[in-house]
Design an enzyme around this catalytic site. Structure first.
Site, short mmCIF file in Angstrom:
data_model
loop_
_atom_site.label_atom_id
_atom_site.label_comp_id
_atom_site.label_asym_id
_atom_site.label_seq_id
_atom_site.Cartn_x
_atom_site.Cartn_y
_atom_site.Cartn_z
N LEU A 201 0.86 -1.18 0.00
CA LEU A 201 0.00 0.00 0.00
C LEU A 201 0.90 1.23 0.00
O LEU A 201 1.99 1.20 0.58
CB LEU A 201 -0.89 0.04 1.25
CG LEU A 201 -1.99 -1.01 1.40
CD1 LEU A 201 -2.67 -0.85 2.76
CD2 LEU A 201 -3.01 -0.90 0.28
N ASP A 202 0.44 2.30 -0.64
CA ASP A 202 1.19 3.55 -0.59
C ASP A 202 1.35 4.01 0.86
O ASP A 202 0.52 3.70 1.72
CB ASP A 202 0.45 4.66 -1.34
CG ASP A 202 0.48 4.47 -2.85
OD1 ASP A 202 1.24 3.60 -3.32
OD2 ASP A 202 -0.26 5.19 -3.55
N VAL A 203 2.39 4.77 1.11
CA VAL A 203 2.62 5.32 2.44
C VAL A 203 1.38 6.10 2.92
O VAL A 203 0.97 5.99 4.08
CB VAL A 203 3.85 6.26 2.44
CG1 VAL A 203 3.98 6.98 3.78
CG2 VAL A 203 5.12 5.47 2.16
N THR B 138 -1.70 5.72 2.16
CA THR B 138 -2.93 4.93 2.22
C THR B 138 -2.98 4.11 3.50
O THR B 138 -2.01 3.48 3.89
CB THR B 138 -3.01 3.99 1.00
OG1 THR B 138 -2.87 4.75 -0.20
CG2 THR B 138 -4.34 3.26 0.97
#
Length: 294
Positions: A137-139, A141
């Site tokens: 997951l993106d930072v 998110t």
């Protein structure tokens, strides 16, 4: 003096030798590693090998002494409070998977700009030292993050991903009033803008599809369920921007700057389904409070 040899255990059975050594020799760059393998300085049970060679339980992997003994003198100390915070964020666990509700702002693994991430924090607990990231997951998110507890579970999850049998549902707050469901089909390519990894619409890029389902809107902000059909980097963020409805707070993709937000970007991985599993992660209080305050 101890010989520079790693013994492969059951947790690494079936793993490629290059990935195995990346985990155990973190101070060696990928370029150095491949050069050493190519020159025969890395051997499996005394024999030369290729980077893609698969390891088996009990194999002996010999490496140059500096790879075995050199340790970083600047390994950061992970605060106990942070370890406990993440352990408290565990949603579900069985013999194969551990699922956490990743906080927004936390990386999934250490890297540029991040001394440690979810995987590094959890591995501080003895019973989780062999955890493997199943996806990312993106930072910015938050939400459902699946980690595998053994390689068989990891490979099963990755096979489901490849076959598009993993369904992910995200909750987002978008700028603008989105009234109708829409499926965005816009290919994406990765580039760097202002030194940030960014996804851009590009006909020559990789196929990408995202379904947006509006749940309602207030004062110019829409609450939307986002279901990516494919899994490209920053896909939801780029496709929301394509709709001229960037995610609230996501200035990298055109959202207007706002002060005093409870989180940087309002994107939450609410649910993930695969095989016979279904996991849900409650959205954080800051996300909900902002929505209710509109």
């Amino acid at each position: 003096m101890t010989k520079p040899i790693f013994t492969v255990d059951k947790h690494s059975d079936g793993q490629r030798v290059d990935n195995f050594l990346r985990k155990h020799c973190k101070e060696v760059t990928s370029g150095q590693l491949y050069k050493l393998i190519r020159k025969g300085q890395v051997r499996i049970n005394g024999k030369r090998c290729q980077p893609s060679a698969k390891l088996h339980n009990g194999d002996l992997v010999r490496v140059p002494p500096f790879m075995y003994f050199e340790e970083s003198s600047a390994e950061p100390t992970i605060p106990t409070a942070l370890i406990n915070q993440l352990l408290d964020a565990v949603i579900a666990e069985d013999d194969d998977y551990l699922v956490v509700n990743k906080p927004a702002g936390m990386a999934v693994h250490k890297g540029t700009g991040h001394d440690y991430g979810v995987i590094d924090i959890l591995q501080q607990d003895a019973k989780y030292q062999h955890l493997l990231l199943a996806h990312r997951l993106d930072v910015v998110t938050s939400g459902c993050l699946v980690l595998a507890k053994n390689r068989t579970a990891l490979l099963d999850f990755q096979a489901a991903l490849k076959a598009r049998k993993v369904k992910k549902t995200y909750l987002a707050l978008l700028e603008g009033a989105l009234d109708n469901s829409i499926l965005v089909k816009q290919s994406l390519a990765e580039t760097r803008i202002n030194n940030l990894k960014t996804a851009v619409i590009d006909d020559k890029g990789k196929t990408a599809e995202t379904h947006f389902e509006p749940l309602g809107h207030r004062n110019g902000i829409s609450r939307v369920l986002c279901s990516p059909v494919t899994g490209r980097t920053h896909q939801i963020r780029a496709h929301a921007a394509y709709l001229n409805c960037p995610i609230v707070g996501d200035t990298q993709y055109g959202a207007k700057p706002r002060k005093n937000l409870p989180r940087a970007v309002f994107l939450h991985a609410e649910q993930i389904d695969f095989s016979d599993y279904s996991f849900q992660a409650p959205v954080d209080a800051g996300f909900e409070h902002f929505w209710q305050s509109l």
